[in-house]
Design a protein around this motif. Structure first.
Motif, PDB file in Angstrom:
ATOM      1  N   ASP A  21      57.236  12.419  51.272  1.00 41.98           N
ATOM      2  CA  ASP A  21      55.866  11.672  51.035  1.00 41.98           C
ATOM      3  C   ASP A  21      54.715  12.982  51.282  1.00 41.98           C
ATOM      4  O   ASP A  21      54.257  13.283  52.218  1.00 41.98           O
ATOM      5  CB  ASP A  21      55.512  10.490  51.875  1.00 41.98           C
ATOM      6  CG  ASP A  21      54.347   9.835  51.595  1.00 41.98           C
ATOM      7  OD1 ASP A  21      53.313  10.476  50.916  1.00 41.98           O
ATOM      8  OD2 ASP A  21      53.988   8.748  52.221  1.00 41.98           O
ATOM      9  N   LEU A  22      54.274  13.530  49.981  1.00 45.18           N
ATOM     10  CA  LEU A  22      53.245  14.701  50.161  1.00 45.18           C
ATOM     11  C   LEU A  22      51.971  14.253  50.881  1.00 45.18           C
ATOM     12  O   LEU A  22      51.087  15.090  51.335  1.00 45.18           O
ATOM     13  CB  LEU A  22      52.978  15.360  49.081  1.00 45.18           C
ATOM     14  CG  LEU A  22      54.616  15.934  48.472  1.00 45.18           C
ATOM     15  CD1 LEU A  22      54.350  16.570  47.098  1.00 45.18           C
ATOM     16  CD2 LEU A  22      55.028  16.971  49.551  1.00 45.18           C
ATOM     17  N   THR A  23      51.663  12.845  50.630  1.00 45.21           N
ATOM     18  CA  THR A  23      50.238  12.597  51.357  1.00 45.21           C
ATOM     19  C   THR A  23      50.538  12.485  52.737  1.00 45.21           C
ATOM     20  O   THR A  23      49.570  13.142  53.419  1.00 45.21           O
ATOM     21  CB  THR A  23      49.973  11.187  50.932  1.00 45.21           C
ATOM     22  OG1 THR A  23      51.094  10.227  51.345  1.00 45.21           O
ATOM     23  CG2 THR A  23      49.822  10.897  49.650  1.00 45.21           C
ATOM     24  N   ASP A  24      51.484  12.572  53.308  1.00 38.86           N
ATOM     25  CA  ASP A  24      51.857  12.789  54.897  1.00 38.86           C
ATOM     26  C   ASP A  24      51.743  14.321  55.132  1.00 38.86           C
ATOM     27  O   ASP A  24      50.982  14.398  56.305  1.00 38.86           O
ATOM     28  CB  ASP A  24      53.238  12.374  55.301  1.00 38.86           C
ATOM     29  CG  ASP A  24      53.315  10.844  55.263  1.00 38.86           C
ATOM     30  OD1 ASP A  24      52.429  10.085  55.380  1.00 38.86           O
ATOM     31  OD2 ASP A  24      54.685  10.538  55.358  1.00 38.86           O
ATOM     32  N   VAL A  25      52.077  15.043  54.265  1.00 39.95           N
ATOM     33  CA  VAL A  25      52.115  16.627  54.493  1.00 39.95           C
ATOM     34  C   VAL A  25      50.536  17.029  54.255  1.00 39.95           C
ATOM     35  O   VAL A  25      49.920  17.574  55.143  1.00 39.95           O
ATOM     36  CB  VAL A  25      52.963  17.374  53.550  1.00 39.95           C
ATOM     37  CG1 VAL A  25      52.663  18.997  53.704  1.00 39.95           C
ATOM     38  CG2 VAL A  25      54.263  17.104  53.621  1.00 39.95           C
ATOM     39  N   LEU A  77      48.405  20.921  43.506  1.00 36.67           N
ATOM     40  CA  LEU A  77      47.367  19.552  43.399  1.00 36.67           C
ATOM     41  C   LEU A  77      46.931  19.488  44.818  1.00 36.67           C
ATOM     42  O   LEU A  77      45.686  19.026  45.262  1.00 36.67           O
ATOM     43  CB  LEU A  77      48.283  18.656  43.074  1.00 36.67           C
ATOM     44  CG  LEU A  77      47.639  17.213  43.056  1.00 36.67           C
ATOM     45  CD1 LEU A  77      46.186  17.225  42.160  1.00 36.67           C
ATOM     46  CD2 LEU A  77      48.470  16.071  42.431  1.00 36.67           C
ATOM     47  N   MET A  78      47.929  19.700  45.689  1.00 38.54           N
ATOM     48  CA  MET A  78      47.396  19.331  47.212  1.00 38.54           C
ATOM     49  C   MET A  78      46.286  20.290  47.631  1.00 38.54           C
ATOM     50  O   MET A  78      45.318  19.959  48.555  1.00 38.54           O
ATOM     51  CB  MET A  78      48.653  19.558  48.187  1.00 38.54           C
ATOM     52  CG  MET A  78      48.582  18.895  49.616  1.00 38.54           C
ATOM     53  SD  MET A  78      49.970  19.147  50.689  1.00 38.54           S
ATOM     54  CE  MET A  78      51.051  18.347  49.480  1.00 38.54           C
ATOM     55  N   ALA A  79      46.436  21.623  47.213  1.00 43.44           N
ATOM     56  CA  ALA A  79      45.450  22.550  47.609  1.00 43.44           C
ATOM     57  C   ALA A  79      44.112  22.171  46.815  1.00 43.44           C
ATOM     58  O   ALA A  79      43.163  22.455  47.580  1.00 43.44           O
ATOM     59  CB  ALA A  79      45.972  24.063  47.031  1.00 43.44           C
ATOM     60  N   GLN A  80      44.150  21.772  45.864  1.00 43.85           N
ATOM     61  CA  GLN A  80      42.978  21.324  45.222  1.00 43.85           C
ATOM     62  C   GLN A  80      42.310  20.357  45.993  1.00 43.85           C
ATOM     63  O   GLN A  80      41.114  20.434  46.231  1.00 43.85           O
ATOM     64  CB  GLN A  80      43.145  20.923  43.599  1.00 43.85           C
ATOM     65  CG  GLN A  80      43.444  21.960  42.710  1.00 43.85           C
ATOM     66  CD  GLN A  80      43.825  21.580  41.472  1.00 43.85           C
ATOM     67  OE1 GLN A  80      44.058  20.402  41.374  1.00 43.85           O
ATOM     68  NE2 GLN A  80      44.019  22.358  40.618  1.00 43.85           N
ATOM     69  N   ARG A  81      42.974  19.266  46.372  1.00 41.87           N
ATOM     70  CA  ARG A  81      42.537  17.983  47.088  1.00 41.87           C
ATOM     71  C   ARG A  81      41.908  18.448  48.546  1.00 41.87           C
ATOM     72  O   ARG A  81      40.894  18.047  49.065  1.00 41.87           O
ATOM     73  CB  ARG A  81      43.681  16.891  47.187  1.00 41.87           C
ATOM     74  CG  ARG A  81      43.925  16.517  45.896  1.00 41.87           C
ATOM     75  CD  ARG A  81      45.226  15.600  46.096  1.00 41.87           C
ATOM     76  NE  ARG A  81      45.473  14.379  47.260  1.00 41.87           N
ATOM     77  CZ  ARG A  81      45.099  13.295  47.099  1.00 41.87           C
ATOM     78  NH1 ARG A  81      44.773  12.671  45.803  1.00 41.87           N
ATOM     79  NH2 ARG A  81      45.040  12.625  47.805  1.00 41.87           N
ATOM     80  N   LEU A  82      42.543  19.336  49.134  1.00 42.27           N
ATOM     81  CA  LEU A  82      42.285  19.835  50.470  1.00 42.27           C
ATOM     82  C   LEU A  82      41.214  20.673  50.320  1.00 42.27           C
ATOM     83  O   LEU A  82      40.143  20.866  51.343  1.00 42.27           O
ATOM     84  CB  LEU A  82      43.401  20.570  51.106  1.00 42.27           C
ATOM     85  CG  LEU A  82      44.466  19.598  51.475  1.00 42.27           C
ATOM     86  CD1 LEU A  82      45.804  20.505  51.971  1.00 42.27           C
ATOM     87  CD2 LEU A  82      44.059  18.961  52.850  1.00 42.27           C
TER      88      LEU A  82
END
Length: 172
Positions: A35-39, A64-69
């Motif tokens: 669950d990448l939302t947990d990460v 994508l995670m980097a963009q969101r962060l």
């Protein structure tokens, strides 16, 4: 595979790097996914706690995670797995331990993963490798290696005090 977040601190006085925290995630036994939302939330919370100078990550795995962060104010810094960066990671691991510039606490997953690493010569220099097994590709050690060169650089700068400096990060 697994995902891992390793938080490193840089002590300017001693010029040492200190492990602040290491986390890893295994795939769900039913879905086979992490669950990448947990990460992402773990990175966000660690950034709030440690006030990172940067979160260093493999862009092929976490774009994508980097963009969101980034939108949330986290300084995300790409570390593409190209020859020069692979050599920098391997060389930093070798020199940090040889020069005894790293302070680790007993994190069983990180210690196990570090023990699985091999440093192999390549045309561009050196590369860290670990054979894939049921726990991945030594993901926690690779996350450590991604952030280590930058934490070592920050620790070596002549500044007073100490602070949390870098985070290596590799999602599955």
């Amino acid at each position: 595979d697994r995902s891992a977040l390793v938080s490193l601190g840089a002590n300017h006085t001693s010029q040492r790097v200190q492990l602040a925290n290491a986390q890893s995630w295994s795939p769900n036994v039913i879905t086979g996914e992490i669950d990448l939302t947990d990460v992402e939330e773990a990175v966000w919370n660690a950034n709030k706690r440690y006030r990172f100078k940067g979160v260093y990550y493999d862009p092929s795995q976490a774009q994508l995670m980097a963009q969101r962060l980034r939108k949330r104010g986290v300084k995300m810094i790409e570390v593409p797995f190209v020859g020069s960066n692979l050599n920098l990671m391997a060389s930093s691991v070798m020199s940090a331990f040889k020069q005894r510039r790293v302070d680790l606490y007993n994190d069983p997953q990180l210690i196990k993963d570090l023990g699985r690493l091999n440093i192999t010569p390549r045309s561009f220099g050196f590369k860290l490798e670990a054979a894939r097994n049921s726990t991945g590709h030594a993901d926690t050690a690779i996350a450590f290696a991604i952030g280590l060169p930058y934490a070592m650089e920050l620790a070596g700068r002549p500044q007073p005090g100490s602070g949390f400096a870098a985070s290596g990060y590799t999602p599955a």
